[in-house]
Write a protein that holds these residues in place. Structure first.
Motif, short mmCIF file in Angstrom:
data_model
loop_
_atom_site.label_atom_id
_atom_site.label_comp_id
_atom_site.label_asym_id
_atom_site.label_seq_id
_atom_site.Cartn_x
_atom_site.Cartn_y
_atom_site.Cartn_z
N THR A 6 0.85 -1.19 0.00
CA THR A 6 0.00 0.00 0.00
C THR A 6 0.88 1.23 0.00
N GLU A 7 0.72 2.08 -1.01
CA GLU A 7 1.54 3.30 -1.07
C GLU A 7 0.89 4.39 -0.23
N ILE A 8 1.72 5.07 0.53
CA ILE A 8 1.30 6.20 1.36
C ILE A 8 2.12 7.41 0.94
N VAL A 9 1.45 8.51 0.64
CA VAL A 9 2.12 9.77 0.36
C VAL A 9 2.10 10.57 1.65
N TRP A 29 -0.81 4.38 9.27
CA TRP A 29 -0.41 3.76 8.01
C TRP A 29 -0.58 2.24 8.05
N CYS A 30 -0.28 1.64 9.20
CA CYS A 30 -0.48 0.19 9.35
C CYS A 30 -1.97 -0.16 9.24
N GLU A 31 -2.82 0.67 9.82
CA GLU A 31 -4.26 0.43 9.72
C GLU A 31 -4.74 0.56 8.28
N VAL A 32 -4.24 1.56 7.56
CA VAL A 32 -4.59 1.72 6.15
C VAL A 32 -4.15 0.48 5.37
N ALA A 33 -2.94 0.00 5.64
CA ALA A 33 -2.43 -1.18 4.93
C ALA A 33 -3.20 -2.44 5.30
N ARG A 34 -3.57 -2.59 6.56
CA ARG A 34 -4.35 -3.76 7.00
C ARG A 34 -5.72 -3.77 6.32
N THR A 35 -6.37 -2.62 6.26
CA THR A 35 -7.66 -2.52 5.59
C THR A 35 -7.52 -2.85 4.11
N ASP A 36 -6.44 -2.38 3.49
CA ASP A 36 -6.17 -2.68 2.09
C ASP A 36 -5.92 -4.18 1.91
N PHE A 37 -5.17 -4.79 2.81
CA PHE A 37 -4.92 -6.23 2.77
C PHE A 37 -6.25 -6.99 2.79
N ILE A 38 -7.13 -6.60 3.71
CA ILE A 38 -8.43 -7.27 3.85
C ILE A 38 -9.26 -7.10 2.58
N THR A 69 10.33 11.60 6.06
CA THR A 69 10.14 13.05 6.01
C THR A 69 9.19 13.44 4.89
N TYR A 70 8.66 14.63 5.02
CA TYR A 70 7.82 15.20 3.97
C TYR A 70 8.73 15.66 2.85
N PRO A 71 8.44 15.43 1.61
CA PRO A 71 7.26 14.85 0.97
C PRO A 71 7.49 13.43 0.45
N GLU A 72 8.11 12.58 1.23
CA GLU A 72 8.39 11.21 0.78
C GLU A 72 7.12 10.41 0.52
N LYS A 73 7.31 9.33 -0.18
CA LYS A 73 6.29 8.29 -0.32
C LYS A 73 6.86 7.05 0.35
N VAL A 74 6.00 6.28 0.99
CA VAL A 74 6.41 5.01 1.56
C VAL A 74 5.48 3.92 1.04
N ARG A 96 10.86 3.02 2.89
CA ARG A 96 11.10 4.34 2.30
C ARG A 96 11.42 4.22 0.82
N GLU A 97 11.41 5.36 0.14
CA GLU A 97 11.69 5.40 -1.30
C GLU A 97 13.08 4.86 -1.63
N ASP A 98 14.04 5.01 -0.72
CA ASP A 98 15.39 4.52 -0.99
C ASP A 98 15.54 3.02 -0.70
N GLY A 99 14.43 2.37 -0.29
CA GLY A 99 14.44 0.94 -0.02
C GLY A 99 14.72 0.55 1.42
N SER A 100 15.10 1.53 2.25
CA SER A 100 15.37 1.21 3.65
C SER A 100 14.06 1.03 4.41
N ILE A 101 14.12 0.24 5.45
CA ILE A 101 12.93 -0.01 6.28
C ILE A 101 12.84 1.08 7.34
#
Length: 139
Positions: A6-9, A29-38, A69-74, A96-101
């Motif tokens: 799930t992408e989050i801006v 964000w975890c709740e958004v992803a869990r709802t998307d998973f369901i 940080t703003y304005p990243e996407k995760v 994160r956008e750079d691939g790090s957790i």
């Protein structure tokens, strides 16, 4: 293992004066992803609640590793960490956008009839959901 993404801006309102995301927003964000998973599994919390059943969080554990940080996407990856008829543990990685957790963790949920404190079994109330979760967990 079946995993959804799930992408989050990052919104400006989620940050502090230094542009760093406030830690509590990771939970959202975890709740958004869990709802998307369901939803991607073919179900919805809204339909569950129409039947008088809720799924409260019993426990949530997040490990913060790198700031976002703003304005990243995760991207929030989510999956079933463990499953039984009474309890589901979802796993998460916020990447994160750079691939790090940025963070990882789990949340534990049960089902309750609204107004009750006694857990109910998913297989008895939502057998299709149970069967799907069994197959996803076994992947």
């Amino acid at each position: 293992m079946y995993t959804t993404e799930t992408e989050i801006v990052v919104r400006y309102a989620e940050t502090d004066k230094m542009g760093v995301v406030y830690h509590a927003n990771y939970l959202i964000w975890c709740e958004v992803a869990r709802t998307d998973f369901i939803q991607k599994a073919g179900f919805s919390y809204a339909d569950m609640e129409k039947e008088g059943v809720i799924s409260p969080v019993l426990n949530i554990n997040l490990n913060y590793r790198h700031s976002v940080t703003y304005p990243e996407k995760v991207v929030v990856k989510s999956w079933i960490e463990s499953y039984s008829k009474l309890r589901t543990v979802y796993g998460y990685e916020i990447i994160r956008e750079d691939g790090s957790i940025a963070a990882d963790g789990t949340s534990t949920h049960v089902l309750l009839k609204k107004g009750s404190d006694r857990p109910i079994r998913l297989d008895r109330y939502f057998p299709d959901w149970h069967e799907k979760y069994m197959s996803l967990y076994e992947q």
